[in-house]
Design an enzyme around this catalytic site. Structure first.
Site, PDB file in Angstrom:
ATOM      1  CG  ASP A  42      -2.302   0.421   0.993  1.00 18.48           C
ATOM      2  OD1 ASP A  42      -2.465   1.539   0.476  1.00 18.48           O
ATOM      3  OD2 ASP A  42      -3.227  -0.343   1.300  1.00 18.48           O
ATOM      4  CG  ASP A  99      -4.722   5.463   0.951  1.00 19.45           C
ATOM      5  OD1 ASP A  99      -5.574   4.583   1.130  1.00 19.45           O
ATOM      6  OD2 ASP A  99      -4.698   6.535   1.589  1.00 19.45           O
ATOM      7  CD  GLU A 103      -8.886   4.272  -1.880  1.00 19.73           C
ATOM      8  OE1 GLU A 103      -9.845   3.904  -1.197  1.00 19.73           O
ATOM      9  OE2 GLU A 103      -7.969   4.984  -1.423  1.00 19.73           O
ATOM     10  CG  HIS A 121      -9.073  -1.547   4.083  1.00 18.87           C
ATOM     11  ND1 HIS A 121      -8.778  -1.532   2.722  1.00 18.87           N
ATOM     12  CD2 HIS A 121      -8.737  -0.327   4.542  1.00 18.87           C
ATOM     13  CE1 HIS A 121      -8.284  -0.350   2.406  1.00 18.87           C
ATOM     14  NE2 HIS A 121      -8.245   0.401   3.487  1.00 18.87           N
ATOM     15  CG  ASP A 122     -11.577   1.728   3.165  1.00 24.95           C
ATOM     16  OD1 ASP A 122     -11.121   1.659   4.323  1.00 24.95           O
ATOM     17  OD2 ASP A 122     -10.921   2.197   2.204  1.00 24.95           O
TER      18      ASP A 122
HETATM   19  C1  GLC Z   1      -8.218   5.119   1.761  1.00 22.82           C
HETATM   20  C2  GLC Z   1      -8.053   3.874   2.594  1.00 22.82           C
HETATM   21  C3  GLC Z   1      -8.722   4.088   3.910  1.00 22.82           C
HETATM   22  C4  GLC Z   1      -8.030   5.229   4.608  1.00 22.82           C
HETATM   23  C5  GLC Z   1      -8.019   6.491   3.734  1.00 22.82           C
HETATM   24  C6  GLC Z   1      -7.029   7.478   4.249  1.00 22.82           C
HETATM   25  O1  GLC Z   1      -9.520   5.344   1.418  1.00 22.82           O
HETATM   26  O2  GLC Z   1      -8.527   2.772   1.905  1.00 22.82           O
HETATM   27  O3  GLC Z   1      -8.713   2.945   4.727  1.00 22.82           O
HETATM   28  O4  GLC Z   1      -8.694   5.523   5.821  1.00 22.82           O
HETATM   29  O5  GLC Z   1      -7.649   6.208   2.412  1.00 22.82           O
HETATM   30  O6  GLC Z   1      -5.725   7.028   4.075  1.00 22.82           O
END
Ligand code: GLC
Length: 607
Positions: free
Chosen positions: A122, A230, A294, A366-367
């Site tokens: 990540d 991320d 992402e 995980h979200d």
């Molecule tokens: C992304 C991650 C999430 C995190 C956010 C801030 O959306 O997947 O888990 O809280 O970024 O880093």
């Protein structure tokens, strides 16, 4: 158990001809790969402290090899105060002691490589932790050499620092409240799109970009095989000539805050930054690497450019359109899923990235809450069937599928009863904010229970023992009480299990070029309960003769039977059942039966 034996004498496509789209020879390796996401805190704990760790993951590699996945994406294990479970990094080149050591990470990488799997890390570089030395130095003084590495701004014109509403912009943090926190010492605010312990890096500054590139090269040199980036489409903000940032539209009268996304999602320099990163970090490397960005709020048109190989930015993106369909603007206001909208969304993305670019496919991470509870049916009657059905749908689309830990076991949402059971900063901040507005705590908790990210974060259910085989200690977050029945051990040897079905789906993508590369065509877009589409590939058989494969995928996304006889006659009497979910039935019997049982899915070969 593999797919039932073929009744068809027709040869299968094993290669696509040159020049007819990306044939297996020419297509990048990840077009036929499946990625598995590990959330280390909740995967497996080796030392009994209740927190999952790297040695725990290494001890469970056989589970991943048995599933057949090609890549493991590891959520952050870097040094971190863990305000957002590691998405707040204080040292990019160190492993947090909670998870182990750099040597443990090397051992995990070796273990994966020895089994033919890759490791994707990540990359969290929109922000750091406020405890990162870069931020500590930046905060130390307005004249610090690193002041400009973050976003520092004075109060709104004409307002004293610290006054309500004096923040430089009205943007709302993704974790509630304003995106700005005042540093009393300097009287200036710093920007954090997420928690106040996650200050945003200023990518306008070339030194920041160079430092990130350097760190990325360091990891690739250590042997990792790529990055999941991320919230990478938040790194370019709209900045005026005078350095100011603008307010977001449509502020909420209750809080005075606005989403503000139009000011920082896919901002003006995002393509420059990603192209530069590609050139500085990835270009010319001989290894087979993977990059996935992402990108909340990304459109199909944006994604075409991000993932067009000609742009040389990223291999694929995570988009959010489908997972945003079952709430009303805010994730805390859930609404029922409209299946037609889901089909329309997937159809648009499949078509949009058919010629250029590539999709990633996911239900869970995980979200996100667990898919079997969210869009399936986690009642005892339909849990396994709906998990298999949804998995089949996702994995038969064109794109790279991602499996999130426990999804392959049909893990479900947790039955939250009190706020004290929740751990996630996003959920806890929301509960506190709503309490501040005088909302009914029971009602708020009921909505948080549906949507909380903690649903994805309860420990992986390895076996039926007290802590599900996750830890010998006290788990950091409760184990789902259903683990006595729903666990890996119970499913491993059962050919009818959800786990066995995922294994078959992964194998199908590896073995059938049409699954990886075939064209996609949506059928019955207006039907409320049947999700159906075709995949087609022209190519050559094992002897080099022209051949074509066409798969017809039909799924009953509901709890009542559906008769396909009039609806989709071509689904009745097909040549071959490539994969089905009706266990214990003869292939010929299924092929001739026009009725799909509740949550039944079939992958049929029609040509
Ligand atoms: C992304 C991650 C999430 C995190 C956010 C801030 O959306 O997947 O888990 O809280 O970024 O880093």
């Amino acid at each position: 158990m593999s797919a039932p034996p073929s009744t068809s004498a027709r040869p299968r496509v094993v290669t696509a001809p040159d020049g007819a789209g990306p044939g297996p020879g020419a297509a990048p390796w990840w077009t036929s790969a499946v990625v598995y996401q590990v959330y280390p805190r909740s995967f497996a704990d080796s030392d009994g402290d209740g927190v999952g760790d790297l040695r725990g993951i290494t001890s469970r590699l056989d589970h991943l090899a048995d599933l057949g996945v090609d890549v493991v994406w590891l959520s952050p294990v870097y040094a971190s105060p863990q305000d957002d479970n590691g998405y707040d990094i204080s040292d990019y080149r160190a492993v947090d002691p909670a998870f182990g050591t750099l040597e443990d990470l090397d051992a995990l990488t070796e273990g994966l490589h020895a089994r033919g799997m890759k490791l994707v890390m990540d990359l969290v570089v929109n922000h750091t932790s406020d405890e990162h030395p870069w931020f500590v130095e930046s905060r130390s003084s307005p004249s610090s050499a690193k002041r400009d590495w973050y976003w520092w701004r004075g109060p709104r014109e004409g307002m004293p620092a610290g006054a309500p509403g004096a923040e430089p912009t009205n943007w709302r943090s993704h974790f509630s409240g304003p995106t700005w926190t005042l540093d009393e010492a300097s009287g200036e605010y710093y920007l954090h799109l997420f928690a106040r312990k996650q200050p945003d890096l200023n990518w306008e500054n070339p030194q920041v970009r160079a430092a990130v590139h350097d760190m990325m090269r360091w990891w690739l040199d250590r042997g990792v095989d790529g990055f999941r980036m991320d919230v990478i489409n938040m790194i370019s903000k709209h900045v005026a000539e005078d350095g100011s940032l603008a307010d977001g539209r449509d502020a909420d009268p209750r809080t005075g805050l606005a989403g503000g996304g139009e000011q920082y999602l896919c901002g003006p320099r995002i393509h420059d930054y990603l192209a530069e990163m590609h050139a500085e970090v990835f270009a010319g490397r001989p290894e087979a690497l993977l990059t996935v960005g992402e990108m909340p709020g990304v459109t199909v048109a944006d994604a075409q450019r991000f993932t067009d190989p000609q742009s040389a930015e990223v291999d694929m993106v995570f988009q959010f359109e489908h997972v945003d369909l079952d709430h009303d603007g805010s994730k805390w206001r859930p609404v029922p899923l409209d299946l037609l909208a889901l089909k329309a969304s997937f159809g648009r993305w499949q078509a949009g990235l058919a010629e250029r670019g590539w999709n990633s496919l996911y239900w869970n991470n995980h979200d996100q809450p667990r898919i079997v509870s969210r869009w399936g049916d986690d009642s005892p009657e339909h849990r396994a069937a709906s998990a298999r059905c949804l998995a089949t749908l996702l994995h038969l689309h064109r794109g790279t599928p991602y499996v999130y830990q426990g999804e392959e076991l049909a893990m479900a949402n947790f039955p939250w009863r009190s706020a004290g059971e929740l751990r996630d900063i996003e959920s806890l901040n929301h509960l506190a904010e709503e309490a501040g507005h005088g909302a009914d705590p029971e009602e708020v908790l009921a909505r948080v229970a549906v949507s909380s990210r903690d649903n994805a974060r309860t420990p992986v259910q390895w076996d039926a023992s007290a802590s599900a085989g996750f830890t010998t200690g006290e788990p950091w977050i409760a184990v789902n009480p259903d683990h006595g029945e729903w666990n890996a051990e119970a499913q491993r040897a059962d050919p009818t299990s959800v786990l066995a079905h995922y294994r078959r789906l992964v194998a199908l993508r590896h073995e059938w070029p049409v699954v990886a590369l075939g064209d996609f065509r949506m059928l019955l877009p207006e039907h409320e309960q049947v999700y159906a589409f075709t995949r087609r590939l022209e190519g050559a058989d094992a002897d080099g003769r022209p051949a074509s494969d066409e798969l017809l995928v039909v799924a009953n996304v509901g709890g009542t039977p559906v008769d396909l006889a009039d609806l989709l006659p071509e689904a009745v009497g097909a040549a071959e059942l490539v994969l089905g979910t009706a266990h214990g039935r003869d292939e010929a019997d299924v092929l001739a039966d026009p009725v799909l049982a509740p949550w039944e899915a079939r992958v049929l070969r029609t040509a």
